[in-house]
Design a protein around this motif. Structure first.
Motif, short mmCIF file in Angstrom:
data_model
loop_
_atom_site.label_atom_id
_atom_site.label_comp_id
_atom_site.label_asym_id
_atom_site.label_seq_id
_atom_site.Cartn_x
_atom_site.Cartn_y
_atom_site.Cartn_z
N VAL A 1 0.48 -1.24 0.37
CA VAL A 1 0.05 0.09 0.09
C VAL A 1 0.81 1.35 0.26
O VAL A 1 0.66 2.61 -0.97
N LYS A 2 1.96 0.97 0.77
CA LYS A 2 2.86 2.77 0.80
C LYS A 2 3.49 2.79 -0.49
O LYS A 2 3.47 3.97 -0.52
N ARG A 3 4.13 1.13 -1.18
CA ARG A 3 4.30 1.96 -2.39
C ARG A 3 3.75 1.75 -3.78
O ARG A 3 4.19 2.58 -4.40
N GLU A 4 2.72 1.71 -3.51
CA GLU A 4 1.83 1.11 -4.78
C GLU A 4 0.87 1.78 -5.05
O GLU A 4 -0.20 1.83 -6.15
N GLY A 5 -0.07 2.08 -3.33
CA GLY A 5 -1.60 2.35 -3.26
C GLY A 5 -2.38 1.31 -3.04
O GLY A 5 -2.15 0.04 -3.81
N PHE A 6 -3.66 1.46 -2.62
CA PHE A 6 -4.57 0.37 -2.35
C PHE A 6 -4.71 -0.54 -3.42
O PHE A 6 -5.21 -1.64 -3.39
N ALA A 7 -5.04 0.54 -4.53
CA ALA A 7 -5.53 -0.47 -5.78
C ALA A 7 -4.92 -1.62 -6.15
O ALA A 7 -5.29 -1.90 -6.72
N SER A 8 -3.78 -1.53 -5.79
CA SER A 8 -2.49 -2.67 -5.85
C SER A 8 -2.56 -3.55 -5.35
O SER A 8 -2.37 -4.27 -5.88
N LEU A 9 -3.31 -3.84 -4.41
CA LEU A 9 -3.70 -4.76 -3.39
C LEU A 9 -4.27 -5.80 -3.57
O LEU A 9 -5.88 -5.33 -3.90
N SER A 10 -3.95 -6.86 -4.22
CA SER A 10 -4.83 -8.63 -4.38
C SER A 10 -4.52 -9.00 -3.14
O SER A 10 -3.08 -9.59 -2.98
N MET A 11 -4.96 -9.98 -3.12
CA MET A 11 -4.93 -11.42 -2.46
C MET A 11 -4.29 -12.22 -2.84
O MET A 11 -2.75 -12.42 -2.89
N ARG A 12 -4.04 -12.23 -4.18
CA ARG A 12 -3.01 -13.17 -5.27
C ARG A 12 -1.23 -12.20 -5.07
O ARG A 12 -0.55 -13.22 -4.66
N LYS A 13 -1.74 -10.73 -5.50
CA LYS A 13 0.00 -10.53 -5.35
C LYS A 13 0.57 -10.56 -3.77
O LYS A 13 1.80 -10.69 -3.76
N LEU A 14 -0.07 -10.80 -3.01
CA LEU A 14 0.29 -10.42 -1.29
C LEU A 14 0.60 -12.07 -1.48
O LEU A 14 1.19 -12.50 -0.51
N ALA A 15 -0.40 -12.75 -1.56
CA ALA A 15 0.60 -14.58 -1.11
C ALA A 15 1.28 -14.54 -2.16
O ALA A 15 2.44 -15.50 -2.03
N GLU A 16 1.79 -14.34 -3.55
CA GLU A 16 3.09 -14.69 -4.44
C GLU A 16 3.85 -13.90 -3.10
O GLU A 16 5.66 -13.64 -2.95
N ALA A 17 3.92 -12.56 -2.39
CA ALA A 17 5.02 -11.79 -1.80
C ALA A 17 5.19 -12.63 -0.64
O ALA A 17 6.39 -12.28 -0.13
N ILE A 18 4.36 -13.58 0.48
CA ILE A 18 4.78 -13.89 1.40
C ILE A 18 4.72 -15.21 0.93
O ILE A 18 5.21 -16.12 1.93
N ASP A 19 4.95 -16.11 -0.38
CA ASP A 19 4.99 -17.34 -0.89
C ASP A 19 4.18 -18.28 -0.07
O ASP A 19 4.38 -19.54 0.66
N TYR A 20 2.79 -17.62 -0.10
CA TYR A 20 1.69 -18.43 0.24
C TYR A 20 0.74 -18.99 -0.66
O TYR A 20 0.30 -18.03 -1.34
N SER A 21 -0.23 -19.42 -0.19
CA SER A 21 -1.56 -19.72 -1.15
C SER A 21 -2.23 -19.18 -1.11
O SER A 21 -2.55 -18.49 0.70
N PRO A 22 -3.93 -18.04 -2.00
CA PRO A 22 -4.41 -17.64 -1.49
C PRO A 22 -5.15 -18.28 -0.46
O PRO A 22 -5.30 -17.51 0.30
#
Length: 231
Positions: free
Chosen positions: A33-54
């Motif tokens: 959110v700080k880097r790209e804004g809330f609009a860029s946050l998605s569950m898929r992107k988040l899962a990839e970032a922490i290396d967990y499944s959605p």
């Protein structure tokens, strides 16, 4: 204190692991959110970032809106703490000055968090929160921050340093709205005169602390005002 047996230790370990994952999800969400804004946050992107499944994320947060609510609560709590840092200032006018400047500095230093807190409709960010107490908790946290501003106006009223028609809570809400306008206009890149934000804060406070009965309500020597020559 009774000793925990193996089943109890495993339960406690699982609880700690769940809490650690939840905190990791919020940490990475905050970074996105700080880097790209809330609009860029998605569950898929988040899962990839922490290396967990959605699916693993959904065990902790039902939606990105629920994550937004948690981040909004964090932001409001941080803003309240920013205000609390100035509550030891004895003079209420000087205290308001410090809080107002800190508010604008907070918003400009954390632009995407600020947008999420005050420029993203809460119901749109977290539609599942309607009908339960989640929006109410966020509102209560914001109200706690507002009350710190209102307290200063109450003291000014008690000292006869406000115009007769000025209600402390209305003054607090009006000042907050004014400060939000300063931050929002800066974040949205509005075409404004080249006036430093700190100077705009001073001018906003001057409007509240107009002389009352010939006495300067600010109660401070103008020579002692903070330097506002820089943003």
């Amino acid at each position: 204190m009774p000793r925990m047996g193996p089943p109890d230790r495993r339960t406690e370990q699982r609880r700690e692991q769940r809490q650690a994952l939840r905190e990791r999800i919020l940490e990475v969400s905050r970074e996105i959110v700080k880097r790209e804004g809330f609009a860029s946050l998605s569950m898929r992107k988040l899962a990839e970032a922490i290396d967990y499944s959605p699916a693993a994320l959904y065990l902790h947060f039902k939606s990105r809106g629920e994550i937004a609510r948690a981040l909004r609560m964090e932001g409001l709590a941080s803003l309240r703490d920013v205000f609390l840092a100035h509550t030891t200032i004895a003079d209420p006018a000087a205290r308001l000055n410090a809080m107002a400047r800190a508010y604008v500095e907070f918003g400009l230093a954390e632009p995407e968090t600020y947008r999420l807190m005050f420029m993203e409709p809460a119901a749109c960010a977290d539609p599942d929160a309607q009908g339960d107490d989640r929006l109410g908790k966020a509102a209560a946290t914001g109200a706690a921050a507002l009350s710190l501003i209102a307290d200063a106006f109450v003291e000014l009223r008690a000292a006869d340093r406000l115009p007769p028609h000025a209600a402390p809570l209305a003054c607090a809400e009006g000042l907050w709205a004014n400060l939000h306008g300063i931050v929002a206009l800066n974040l949205n890149g509005a075409s404004l005169p080249e006036t430093p934000a700190a100077t705009l804060v001073e001018l906003s406070l001057d409007a509240w602390f107009a002389p009352v009965n010939g006495i300067e309500a600010r109660g401070t020597d103008p020579r002692n005002r903070p330097d506002t020559s820089t943003r």
